[in-house]
Design an enzyme around this catalytic site. Sequence first.
Site, PDB file in Angstrom:
ATOM      1  N   PRO A  99       0.865  -1.183   0.000  1.00  0.00           N
ATOM      2  CA  PRO A  99       0.000   0.000   0.000  1.00  0.00           C
ATOM      3  C   PRO A  99       0.901   1.231   0.000  1.00  0.00           C
ATOM      4  CG  PRO A  99      -0.051  -1.108   2.147  1.00  0.00           C
ATOM      5  CD  PRO A  99       0.846  -1.905   1.280  1.00  0.00           C
ATOM      6  N   GLN A 132      -6.546  -0.960   2.829  1.00  0.00           N
ATOM      7  CA  GLN A 132      -5.866  -0.831   4.123  1.00  0.00           C
ATOM      8  C   GLN A 132      -6.558   0.226   4.983  1.00  0.00           C
ATOM      9  OE1 GLN A 132      -1.989   1.121   4.713  1.00  0.00           O
ATOM     10  NE2 GLN A 132      -1.258  -0.823   5.521  1.00  0.00           N
ATOM     11  N   CYS A 172       2.258   3.004  10.107  1.00  0.00           N
ATOM     12  CA  CYS A 172       2.358   4.408   9.698  1.00  0.00           C
ATOM     13  C   CYS A 172       3.132   5.204  10.767  1.00  0.00           C
ATOM     14  CB  CYS A 172       0.976   5.012   9.487  1.00  0.00           C
ATOM     15  SG  CYS A 172       1.072   6.725   8.954  1.00  0.00           S
ATOM     16  N   GLY A 220      10.892  -4.705   2.417  1.00  0.00           N
ATOM     17  CA  GLY A 220      11.950  -3.719   2.627  1.00  0.00           C
ATOM     18  C   GLY A 220      13.102  -3.843   1.652  1.00  0.00           C
ATOM     19  N   ASP A 221      13.255  -2.807   0.820  1.00  0.00           N
ATOM     20  CA  ASP A 221      14.452  -2.600  -0.012  1.00  0.00           C
ATOM     21  C   ASP A 221      14.585  -3.504  -1.237  1.00  0.00           C
ATOM     22  OD1 ASP A 221      15.068  -0.776   1.938  1.00  0.00           O
ATOM     23  OD2 ASP A 221      16.563  -2.024   2.943  1.00  0.00           O
ATOM     24  N   ARG A 247       8.798   0.696  -2.801  1.00  0.00           N
ATOM     25  CA  ARG A 247       9.530   1.656  -3.643  1.00  0.00           C
ATOM     26  C   ARG A 247      10.126   0.999  -4.878  1.00  0.00           C
ATOM     27  NH1 ARG A 247      13.636   3.389   0.410  1.00  0.00           N
ATOM     28  NH2 ARG A 247      13.278   1.210   0.890  1.00  0.00           N
TER      29      ARG A 247
HETATM   30  C1  LIG Z   1       5.416   6.916  -0.838  1.00  0.00           C
HETATM   31  C2  LIG Z   1       5.142   5.862   0.163  1.00  0.00           C
HETATM   32  C3  LIG Z   1       3.868   5.710   0.661  1.00  0.00           C
HETATM   33  C4  LIG Z   1       3.600   4.703   1.595  1.00  0.00           C
HETATM   34  N1  LIG Z   1       2.323   4.527   2.036  1.00  0.00           N
HETATM   35  C5  LIG Z   1       2.037   3.495   2.851  1.00  0.00           C
HETATM   36  C6  LIG Z   1       0.706   3.213   3.239  1.00  0.00           C
HETATM   37  O1  LIG Z   1      -0.239   3.903   2.862  1.00  0.00           O
HETATM   38  N2  LIG Z   1       0.497   2.144   4.064  1.00  0.00           N
HETATM   39  C7  LIG Z   1       1.521   1.346   4.496  1.00  0.00           C
HETATM   40  O2  LIG Z   1       1.287   0.386   5.231  1.00  0.00           O
HETATM   41  N3  LIG Z   1       2.783   1.594   4.139  1.00  0.00           N
HETATM   42  C8  LIG Z   1       3.059   2.631   3.318  1.00  0.00           C
HETATM   43  N4  LIG Z   1       4.343   2.836   2.921  1.00  0.00           N
HETATM   44  C9  LIG Z   1       5.389   1.896   3.329  1.00  0.00           C
HETATM   45  C10 LIG Z   1       5.527   0.825   2.269  1.00  0.00           C
HETATM   46  O3  LIG Z   1       4.338   0.108   2.105  1.00  0.00           O
HETATM   47  C11 LIG Z   1       6.650  -0.165   2.598  1.00  0.00           C
HETATM   48  O4  LIG Z   1       6.358  -0.805   3.787  1.00  0.00           O
HETATM   49  C12 LIG Z   1       8.001   0.521   2.728  1.00  0.00           C
HETATM   50  O5  LIG Z   1       8.196   1.453   1.700  1.00  0.00           O
HETATM   51  C13 LIG Z   1       9.142  -0.495   2.711  1.00  0.00           C
HETATM   52  O6  LIG Z   1       9.146  -1.241   1.557  1.00  0.00           O
HETATM   53  P1  LIG Z   1      10.103  -0.904   0.297  1.00  0.00           P
HETATM   54  O7  LIG Z   1      11.497  -0.832   0.803  1.00  0.00           O
HETATM   55  O8  LIG Z   1       9.853  -2.038  -0.668  1.00  0.00           O
HETATM   56  O9  LIG Z   1       9.646   0.424  -0.215  1.00  0.00           O
HETATM   57  C14 LIG Z   1       4.633   3.852   2.029  1.00  0.00           C
HETATM   58  C15 LIG Z   1       5.921   4.027   1.535  1.00  0.00           C
HETATM   59  C16 LIG Z   1       6.174   5.008   0.611  1.00  0.00           C
HETATM   60  C17 LIG Z   1       7.556   5.156   0.064  1.00  0.00           C
END
Ligand SMILES: Cc1cc2nc3c(=O)[nH]c(=O)nc-3n(C[C@H](O)[C@H](O)[C@H](O)COP(=O)(O)O)c2cc1C
Length: 584
Positions: A242, A296, A327, A429-430, A454
Site C-alpha cells: 500500500p 488498508q 504508519c 523492505g528494499d 519503492r
Molecule cells: C510513498 C510511500 C507511501 C507509503 N504509504 C504506505 C501506506 O499507505 N500504508 C503502508 O502500510 N505503508 C506505506 N508505505 C510503506 C511501504 O508500504 C513499505 O512498507 C516501505 O516502503 C518499505 O518497503 P520498500 O522498501 O519495498 O519500499 C509507504 C511508503 C512510501 C515510500
Amino acid sequence: MSSSGICNIKAEYIIPDPKRDVNLDHVSDKDKINFENASIADETNEPPFKKQKFDKSKKLKGQNKSRGPTYRVDKGDELCSNLINVVLDGEIPTCERKNCQFLHDIKKYLELKAKDLGDNCYNYQVSGKCARGLSCRFGSEHITTEGTNKIDQEKLLAFEANGPYTINTLKHDVQIALRKRTYDFKLAEKCVKYVDSIKKNNHESEKSSNPPTGSVTDEDIIKLLQREKKKIHWSDKLFLSPLTTVGNLPFRRICKEFGVDITCGEMAMCSSLLQGLPQEWALLKRHKSEDIFGVQLCANNPFLLTKCGQLLQNETDVDFVDLNLGCPIELVYNSGAGCGLLRRPRVLETCVKSLSSILDVPLTVKMRTGVYSSENIAHTLAPKMKDCGVSLLTIHGRSREQRYTKSANWNYIETVAQAAAPMPVLGNGDILSYEDYKKSKETAPHLTGVMIGRGALIKPWIFTEIKEQKIWDISSSERFEIIKKYSNYGLEHWGSDNKGVENTRRFLLEWLSFLYRYIPVGILESPPQKINERPPHFKGRDELETLMASPSASDWIKISEMLLGPVPENFNFLPKHKANSYKN
Ligand SMILES: Cc1cc2nc3c(=O)[nH]c(=O)nc-3n(C[C@H](O)[C@H](O)[C@H](O)COP(=O)(O)O)c2cc1C
C-alpha cells in the site's frame, strides 16, 4: 550494498555535479519572496528573517517548495457539468442548481475554452464515449463544430458489455446515511463490546452481565465468529505495498500489467470513511484488472475499525482488509493509530479480534519491527495476531524511528516469520531486483512471500524481472511508453477535463519523484542497482534517458508537459514523499 553507499556507474556516463539553481517558475509567491530575501541577505551578510530562517542550501537540495493545490477551477470559465454531455439532436439539459456559478452558454464556453492538448482522446478511443464531453481537453476528436458530442455506439456497447471497469464507488444513499449518522452500525458496536467482554470475563458470565441490545443478539455475534472465512492462497504470489498518494489505481494497473499478483489500496483513515468523505472513499476503488485486491484501514480504536469493517463488508467488493500498524507519521502515531497501536497491545487485540470477526474476508496486518530501533517487538506480537484471527502478517524490516535511514533487517524478518508460524508472513523492505528477491528468500526461508513498495515505484517492471528471473535493460522509449500509458489511465480515472488533467499531472509528478531514481542497467558498473546506493551525477545513453534521470522537479514538469500539455498559470509542486535510504 557497497560500504560507501555509492553506486558505481561506468566512467563514461559520469558527469560533473551540475550547479543547481532554483527554477522559480513553479515556486509559490511566498517562497519566492523568501528566496529573494535570502539572496539579498547573502549579499549584505544580514540574516534574512529574525524568526523564520530560510536556508538557501536546503532549498537547492529540495524541489519546489509550495504544497498548495496545483490547480484551482475557476468556475466562471468552466461549463456546468449538466451540459457537458450534449449530443447531436439531443435535448439541451437545463441546470436545476440554484446559484450555479458555472457557465451555461455552450457556444461561449467553446470560444473561451483553452486550446485542446491533443487530437486523440484516450477515453473516446477505448470506450466510444468521453464522459467529460465538451469539457474534455483532448476533445477535438469527439466535439463537433456545432458544440455537440460524438458517440461511437458500437464501441460503447462493446465496452459496456465488459464493464464496470472500476468498482467500490460511494453510493449516494450510503454517503447521506453516513453524513447524517443514520447508517446502522449496531452489529459493529455489539461486536466490539462482545469481543471486549469476552476478553475480560468468561463467556457465561458475560452473557448475564451484558444483555444484548437492539436488534442484534448474541447468537448473531456467535454466528459471525463461527462462520467460515473466504480463503486466499497467499504463497507464490508477488505483493504490491500500500502506497499513500502514489499507489493510486492507475499506478496499480501498470503494476498488474507487469505481473504483480496482489494489490492493495492506499491507507484509508476510518474516521474519514465513516464521514462519507469522497476523497477517502476514492482510495477503495478497484480496477477490473485487480483480481486479488485489498484495502488498508488506519484507526486508533476498535469501534472505528469495526464500523469500517461492516461498511466494507456491506458496500464494497474487496478480497481482504489490511490493518495499518506501521504508519510513522507524527499525527497518526500520537493519536495511537498506525505504528502507535504497536505500543497499545490490549487495544490492538480488541481491534484485531472485532475487525476480523465482522469480516468474511481475511484480515491481514502490516507492521514495522517496533517503535524504537533498539527494541524489536514484532516477533512478540506476531503469535498474538495469529490467535486474534489474522490471516497474514507483513513485516517491514525497520522501526518507526528508522523510517528509511537504515537497510531493512531481513534477519529479524526471518525471526518474525518463525515466531508467527504457521501464520503466513510477508517480508518487506528494499527489494529492487530479482537478486534482492532471491537473497530475501535465502535470508528468510520461513517467509510466505515478499511485498514490494519503492521497488515498484522506481521500476514497476520489477515484477516481470522477478517472474522471469532476469535483469531487464529497459530502454528510455519503453519507459516513456509506461508513463504515457499511466497518463492515459489517469485521464480515464480522474477525467480528461481541466481538473482531471491537472490531477493526472500531480500524481504523475509524484510518481516521477520516484521514477528518476532508476539507474539504467547498461550504465551500471555492476548491476543490479541497490536501493540504498546513491549514484554520482550521470547522463543517460540518450537524451530521453538523461531527462528521465534528472532529480530536478522542473524536468519532471517538462516530462509531464510532453504528455499533458503546458502547466497552468501559478502552478507549483513539491513531492510529498522523500523516502530514500541513501547515506548522506
Ligand atoms: C510513498 C510511500 C507511501 C507509503 N504509504 C504506505 C501506506 O499507505 N500504508 C503502508 O502500510 N505503508 C506505506 N508505505 C510503506 C511501504 O508500504 C513499505 O512498507 C516501505 O516502503 C518499505 O518497503 P520498500 O522498501 O519495498 O519500499 C509507504 C511508503 C512510501 C515510500
